[in-house]
Design a protein around this motif. Structure first.
Motif, PDB file in Angstrom:
ATOM      1  N   MET A  84       0.823  -1.202   0.000  1.00 39.71           N
ATOM      2  CA  MET A  84       0.000   0.000   0.000  1.00 39.71           C
ATOM      3  C   MET A  84       0.862   1.259   0.000  1.00 39.71           C
ATOM      4  O   MET A  84       0.587   2.215  -0.729  1.00 39.71           O
ATOM      5  CB  MET A  84      -0.914  -0.004   1.231  1.00 39.71           C
ATOM      6  N   GLU A  85       1.915   1.246   0.816  1.00 34.54           N
ATOM      7  CA  GLU A  85       2.807   2.402   0.883  1.00 34.54           C
ATOM      8  C   GLU A  85       3.476   2.649  -0.460  1.00 34.54           C
ATOM      9  O   GLU A  85       3.562   3.790  -0.931  1.00 34.54           O
ATOM     10  CB  GLU A  85       3.855   2.193   1.979  1.00 34.54           C
ATOM     11  N   ARG A  86       3.952   1.583  -1.095  1.00 35.59           N
ATOM     12  CA  ARG A  86       4.612   1.732  -2.402  1.00 35.59           C
ATOM     13  C   ARG A  86       3.641   2.249  -3.454  1.00 35.59           C
ATOM     14  O   ARG A  86       4.008   3.075  -4.299  1.00 35.59           O
ATOM     15  CB  ARG A  86       5.190   0.381  -2.836  1.00 35.59           C
ATOM     16  N   LEU A  87       2.416   1.760  -3.414  1.00 36.05           N
ATOM     17  CA  LEU A  87       1.415   2.208  -4.383  1.00 36.05           C
ATOM     18  C   LEU A  87       1.122   3.691  -4.201  1.00 36.05           C
ATOM     19  O   LEU A  87       1.062   4.446  -5.186  1.00 36.05           O
ATOM     20  CB  LEU A  87       0.132   1.391  -4.218  1.00 36.05           C
ATOM     21  N   LEU A  88       0.956   4.129  -2.975  1.00 33.50           N
ATOM     22  CA  LEU A  88       0.672   5.540  -2.708  1.00 33.50           C
ATOM     23  C   LEU A  88       1.825   6.425  -3.150  1.00 33.50           C
ATOM     24  O   LEU A  88       1.615   7.498  -3.733  1.00 33.50           O
ATOM     25  CB  LEU A  88       0.383   5.742  -1.220  1.00 33.50           C
ATOM     26  N   ARG A  89       3.053   6.002  -2.865  1.00 28.52           N
ATOM     27  CA  ARG A  89       4.214   6.796  -3.280  1.00 28.52           C
ATOM     28  C   ARG A  89       4.291   6.890  -4.803  1.00 28.52           C
ATOM     29  O   ARG A  89       4.668   7.923  -5.354  1.00 28.52           O
ATOM     30  CB  ARG A  89       5.500   6.188  -2.711  1.00 28.52           C
ATOM     31  N   PHE A  90       3.925   5.826  -5.466  1.00 25.30           N
ATOM     32  CA  PHE A  90       3.927   5.833  -6.932  1.00 25.30           C
ATOM     33  C   PHE A  90       2.862   6.782  -7.470  1.00 25.30           C
ATOM     34  O   PHE A  90       3.107   7.534  -8.423  1.00 25.30           O
ATOM     35  CB  PHE A  90       3.683   4.416  -7.460  1.00 25.30           C
ATOM     36  N   LEU A  91       1.686   6.786  -6.851  1.00 22.95           N
ATOM     37  CA  LEU A  91       0.576   7.589  -7.350  1.00 22.95           C
ATOM     38  C   LEU A  91       0.801   9.086  -7.190  1.00 22.95           C
ATOM     39  O   LEU A  91       0.320   9.877  -8.012  1.00 22.95           O
ATOM     40  CB  LEU A  91      -0.717   7.188  -6.640  1.00 22.95           C
ATOM     41  N   VAL A  92       1.506   9.495  -6.139  1.00 24.72           N
ATOM     42  CA  VAL A  92       1.691  10.930  -5.904  1.00 24.72           C
ATOM     43  C   VAL A  92       3.017  11.452  -6.443  1.00 24.72           C
ATOM     44  O   VAL A  92       3.305  12.642  -6.309  1.00 24.72           O
ATOM     45  CB  VAL A  92       1.572  11.270  -4.398  1.00 24.72           C
ATOM     46  N   LYS A  93       3.821  10.604  -7.055  1.00 18.38           N
ATOM     47  CA  LYS A  93       5.070  11.074  -7.664  1.00 18.38           C
ATOM     48  C   LYS A  93       4.764  12.012  -8.826  1.00 18.38           C
ATOM     49  O   LYS A  93       3.883  11.714  -9.653  1.00 18.38           O
ATOM     50  CB  LYS A  93       5.900   9.893  -8.160  1.00 18.38           C
ATOM     51  N   PRO A  94       5.448  13.137  -8.939  1.00 20.16           N
ATOM     52  CA  PRO A  94       5.201  14.072 -10.040  1.00 20.16           C
ATOM     53  C   PRO A  94       5.344  13.427 -11.413  1.00 20.16           C
ATOM     54  O   PRO A  94       4.610  13.780 -12.343  1.00 20.16           O
ATOM     55  CB  PRO A  94       6.262  15.157  -9.824  1.00 20.16           C
ATOM     56  N   ALA A  95       6.257  12.470 -11.553  1.00 17.44           N
ATOM     57  CA  ALA A  95       6.492  11.839 -12.844  1.00 17.44           C
ATOM     58  C   ALA A  95       5.285  11.064 -13.351  1.00 17.44           C
ATOM     59  O   ALA A  95       5.133  10.858 -14.557  1.00 17.44           O
ATOM     60  CB  ALA A  95       7.710  10.910 -12.761  1.00 17.44           C
ATOM     61  N   THR A  96       4.411  10.634 -12.458  1.00 14.79           N
ATOM     62  CA  THR A  96       3.236   9.865 -12.860  1.00 14.79           C
ATOM     63  C   THR A  96       1.993  10.743 -13.018  1.00 14.79           C
ATOM     64  O   THR A  96       0.913  10.225 -13.323  1.00 14.79           O
ATOM     65  CB  THR A  96       2.934   8.759 -11.828  1.00 14.79           C
ATOM     66  N   GLY A  97       2.143  12.050 -12.810  1.00 16.10           N
ATOM     67  CA  GLY A  97       0.992  12.944 -12.813  1.00 16.10           C
ATOM     68  C   GLY A  97       0.185  12.905 -14.094  1.00 16.10           C
ATOM     69  O   GLY A  97      -1.045  12.761 -14.067  1.00 16.10           O
ATOM     70  N   ALA A  98       0.849  13.034 -15.241  1.00 14.56           N
ATOM     71  CA  ALA A  98       0.141  13.069 -16.519  1.00 14.56           C
ATOM     72  C   ALA A  98      -0.582  11.754 -16.782  1.00 14.56           C
ATOM     73  O   ALA A  98      -1.766  11.743 -17.142  1.00 14.56           O
ATOM     74  CB  ALA A  98       1.125  13.375 -17.648  1.00 14.56           C
ATOM     75  N   SER A  99       0.124  10.645 -16.593  1.00 21.73           N
ATOM     76  CA  SER A  99      -0.476   9.338 -16.855  1.00 21.73           C
ATOM     77  C   SER A  99      -1.670   9.092 -15.935  1.00 21.73           C
ATOM     78  O   SER A  99      -2.721   8.596 -16.370  1.00 21.73           O
ATOM     79  CB  SER A  99       0.561   8.228 -16.662  1.00 21.73           C
ATOM     80  N   LEU A 100      -1.515   9.437 -14.667  1.00 19.97           N
ATOM     81  CA  LEU A 100      -2.588   9.225 -13.704  1.00 19.97           C
ATOM     82  C   LEU A 100      -3.810  10.069 -14.057  1.00 19.97           C
ATOM     83  O   LEU A 100      -4.954   9.596 -13.981  1.00 19.97           O
ATOM     84  CB  LEU A 100      -2.094   9.586 -12.296  1.00 19.97           C
ATOM     85  N   PHE A 101      -3.590  11.311 -14.459  1.00 21.63           N
ATOM     86  CA  PHE A 101      -4.700  12.196 -14.801  1.00 21.63           C
ATOM     87  C   PHE A 101      -5.424  11.697 -16.054  1.00 21.63           C
ATOM     88  O   PHE A 101      -6.660  11.699 -16.111  1.00 21.63           O
ATOM     89  CB  PHE A 101      -4.188  13.616 -15.020  1.00 21.63           C
ATOM     90  N   ILE A 102      -4.671  11.269 -17.047  1.00 19.14           N
ATOM     91  CA  ILE A 102      -5.261  10.761 -18.289  1.00 19.14           C
ATOM     92  C   ILE A 102      -6.116   9.526 -18.013  1.00 19.14           C
ATOM     93  O   ILE A 102      -7.252   9.412 -18.480  1.00 19.14           O
ATOM     94  CB  ILE A 102      -4.159  10.442 -19.319  1.00 19.14           C
ATOM     95  N   VAL A 103      -5.569   8.609 -17.239  1.00 20.42           N
ATOM     96  CA  VAL A 103      -6.318   7.395 -16.881  1.00 20.42           C
ATOM     97  C   VAL A 103      -7.550   7.752 -16.061  1.00 20.42           C
ATOM     98  O   VAL A 103      -8.632   7.189 -16.260  1.00 20.42           O
ATOM     99  CB  VAL A 103      -5.413   6.411 -16.114  1.00 20.42           C
TER     100      VAL A 103
END
Length: 394
Positions: free
Chosen positions: A1-20
């Protein structure tokens, strides 16, 4: 859970997360929520979320190429952080002293949900005369600028960083607004991810945020007045209401404006530039959905692509989406880690609100300007790298 949360809030994943998120929620999930919508709105929603997602994807591949290493000017950083904090303190004092009542205190005194709702509107939104500027100052300071300053203070380990954080946290609770405190918690989660610290867990912050959501819901009494328990009410507000607001906004636009483009009249700045009478579209939609509020200031916020569509049509959705993608790329690739930390807050805001209102009204543009002021390029690199900030892809 901790790793998933850190991945989701990383700036590098922002665009992909928003698009999805745009695609899955507004493009897929919305069709399983049994929403009532007109045939025109239904046909619009078949394509709108996906055009928005494509535009963001295109925009995220455009960026001002990474600048040479910048130097953080500590004196400027302290002036910014403590100057904004002082301004915010003055704002808080003026707001509290001149407010008819404080929503949190009313809740503790046993006020009904209806009375708390009126108190919350009168606290800021329903101000008149000179005090009408207070709602704009509130969102300008608390929307992004103060959260950005808190990020700077924490990352730079300023002495009074926790005092500044505590002041803002107490202010976010005064509204008895279910999710206003997320303007603090979301950047804090990003700080944990960006800094790589192991001393704090994102799961702790997530648990605290959920606890506060439940607490605010119980204190306000809104869940009880709607005939739901706190859990069902939060699911209803978080999952159902944003999608319903999107479809209701489009339904209302088709019924009341017959599909006529509003050309930016819904935005204060654009309406003045276009010399158009201001249209308080979000307030009109709220009345359409729930009936008039006692103060007449309640508003229904919809995803950014709704405002783009009703103002400038399909082209507007594409252009605004590209601009959002480019903004995401700029934030995520910035050498300023504090600026990176408010990217998730920007994504959260445009997911639920108009782009220009978020960028300008919520203070994100001011954050970009402030970041450029406190992070300076070395003079030795300025001349040799002149002209390197051009649009292009990696």
């Amino acid at each position: 859970m901790e790793r998933l949360l850190r991945f989701l809030v990383k700036p590098a994943t922002g665009a992909s997360l928003f698009i999805v998120g745009i695609g899955l929620y507004y493009g897929v999930t919305i069709w399983f929520l049994d929403l009532s919508m007109s045939a025109r709105t239904r046909s619009d929603m078949v394509f709108l979320p996906w055009l928005a997602a494509v535009g963001v994807a295109v925009g995220s591949m455009l960026f001002f190429r990474a600048r040479p290493s910048t130097v953080f000017v500590d004196a400027r950083g302290r002036i910014l952080v403590y100057g904004v904090t002082l301004l915010f303190l003055v704002f808080c004092v003026v707001t509290m002293v001149t407010a008819p009542s404080v929503p949190l205190l009313d809740a503790f005194r046993g006020a009904t949900p209806e009375q708390i709702a009126v108190s919350r509107e009168n606290f800021l939104k329903a101000r008149v005369g000179w005090a009408a500027i207070l709602p704009y100052l509130n969102i300008l300071l608390a929307g992004a600028l103060l959260p950005y300053c808190i990020c700077v203070a924490i990352l730079r380990r300023y002495r009074f960083r926790w005092v500044v954080l505590g002041i803002f946290f107490l202010y976010t609770l005064a509204f008895v607004e279910k999710a206003f405190f997320l303007r603090l918690f979301i950047p804090l989660m990003a700080i944990v991810a960006v800094s790589g610290t192991k001393r704090f867990k994102l799961t702790w912050l997530l648990a605290a945020a959920v606890l506060l959501l439940f607490m605010n819901t119980l204190i306000s009494g809104f869940a009880e007045s709607s005939g739901m328990n706190a859990r069902d009410f939060l699911v209803y507000r978080g999952l159902y209401i944003p999608s319903r607001t999107v479809t209701d906004s489009l339904d209302y636009w088709w019924k009341s404006y017959q599909g006529q483009l509003l050309l930016g009249a819904t935005n204060l700045m654009l309406s003045q530039i276009m010399e158009l009478p201001r249209i308080y579209f979000e307030r009109e939609v709220f009345v359409y959905e729930w009936g008039p509020s006692l103060t007449g200031t309640s508003a229904a916020n919809a995803a950014y692509f709704v405002d783009a569509f009703i103002s400038f049509g399909w082209i507007g959705v594409l252009v605004f989406s590209v601009l959002i993608g480019a903004t995401i790329s700029y934030f995520s690739r910035s050498s300023d880690r504090a600026l990176q930390c408010i990217l998730p807050l920007f994504l959260f805001s445009v997911f639920l609100g108009p782009f220009l209102s978020v960028l300008i009204g919520n203070g994100f543009l001011l954050c970009i300007i402030a970041s450029s002021w406190i992070n300076v390029r070395p003079k030795s690199e300025s001349s040799s790298d002149a002209g390197s900030a051009t649009w292009g892809a990696t």
